[in-house]
Scaffold this active site. Sequence first.
Site, PDB file in Angstrom:
ATOM      1  N   GLU A   1      48.263 -35.786  55.318  1.00 10.63           N
ATOM      2  CA  GLU A   1      47.905 -36.947  56.769  1.00 10.63           C
ATOM      3  C   GLU A   1      48.700 -38.583  56.030  1.00 10.63           C
ATOM      4  O   GLU A   1      48.742 -37.910  55.779  1.00 10.63           O
ATOM      5  CB  GLU A   1      47.011 -36.489  56.449  1.00 10.63           C
ATOM      6  CG  GLU A   1      46.227 -38.108  57.776  1.00 10.63           C
ATOM      7  CD  GLU A   1      44.729 -37.921  58.107  1.00 10.63           C
ATOM      8  OE1 GLU A   1      43.929 -37.378  58.753  1.00 10.63           O
ATOM      9  OE2 GLU A   1      44.045 -39.406  57.224  1.00 10.63           O
TER      10      GLU A   1
ATOM     11  N   TYR B   1      32.450 -31.752  57.418  1.00 10.90           N
ATOM     12  CA  TYR B   1      31.791 -32.795  55.989  1.00 10.90           C
ATOM     13  C   TYR B   1      30.709 -32.076  55.307  1.00 10.90           C
ATOM     14  O   TYR B   1      29.910 -31.152  55.228  1.00 10.90           O
ATOM     15  CB  TYR B   1      30.799 -33.204  56.843  1.00 10.90           C
ATOM     16  CG  TYR B   1      31.223 -34.259  57.373  1.00 10.90           C
ATOM     17  CD1 TYR B   1      31.818 -35.865  57.530  1.00 10.90           C
ATOM     18  CD2 TYR B   1      31.532 -34.334  58.689  1.00 10.90           C
ATOM     19  CE1 TYR B   1      32.469 -36.501  58.415  1.00 10.90           C
ATOM     20  CE2 TYR B   1      32.598 -35.166  59.773  1.00 10.90           C
ATOM     21  CZ  TYR B   1      33.273 -35.802  59.361  1.00 10.90           C
ATOM     22  OH  TYR B   1      33.486 -36.945  60.353  1.00 10.90           O
TER      23      TYR B   1
END
Length: 286
Positions: free
Chosen positions: A17, A143
């Site tokens: 990323e 998460y």
Amino acid sequence: MKIIDILNQDKITLSFEVFPPKLTKNYDDVAFKAKEIAKLHPDFMSVTYGAGGGTSEYTLNIAKEIKEKENVEVMAHLTCVSSSKEHVHNMIHRLKENHIENIMALRGDIPSGGSKFHDYQHASELIKEIKASGDFCIGAACYPEGHPEAGNKDTDIKNLKKKVDAGADFLTTQMFFDNNVFYNFLFRAREAGIDVPIVAGIMPITRGLQVKRARELSNCSMPQRFISMVDKFGDNDEAMKQAGIIYASEQIIDLIASGIKHIHVYSMNKPDVACAIMHNVSEIIR
């Protein structure tokens, strides 16, 4: 190429990323670093999207450059919490125009001092709209320790299932520093019927100051061996950088040894860190 097709291949994937600049004067430097990371030939790259869409133009441009000039498949982030439907649909149209077919659909954080639009409340709503707007591959966030706003882990898993039911093709985790946290999360997700690929997100901590920011972003737990590493090397920049790269590399090695095939590294726009990690696991990911 759609990222889901890459993830469905019988191979280990390593992706990175990058994030766009906040200011125009920094664009060339960030774009250069993103392309340097692309030259490592990761399986794909993602480009983040600033709070409230403030960096949307840069996100699009960097994603386009990575795809067209470096021939690396790319995924553009798109957030919705502080955006109007008009803005979101405009961004979807522009991504389609530029032949970017992978979108990471996120609710996003409300900008500090910014206002919240009420067109979207949850990422699942954005996912539905993207799904109805074209032939995109859609990623969503998850998460391992539960979203901070979910209340408890059961509620978080139920909300995650809504994203998948809305059309998310795969999930990428928030950073974690204890692999057992990820393994436990993966078990709970599969038990809940979430059967899409789940990509493990790894954040190399290469500066002591990053630890506080990492906790603020993800509310993640930190095992004692990680805390000891930061306490010992956090004030020595070069030692902390080396230790952080090794720690992240060891996480990746353990994940792969345990049967996890897909790793996404939050590179923080650092080609040297991305290169070191790629080198450390080069034979392992073959």
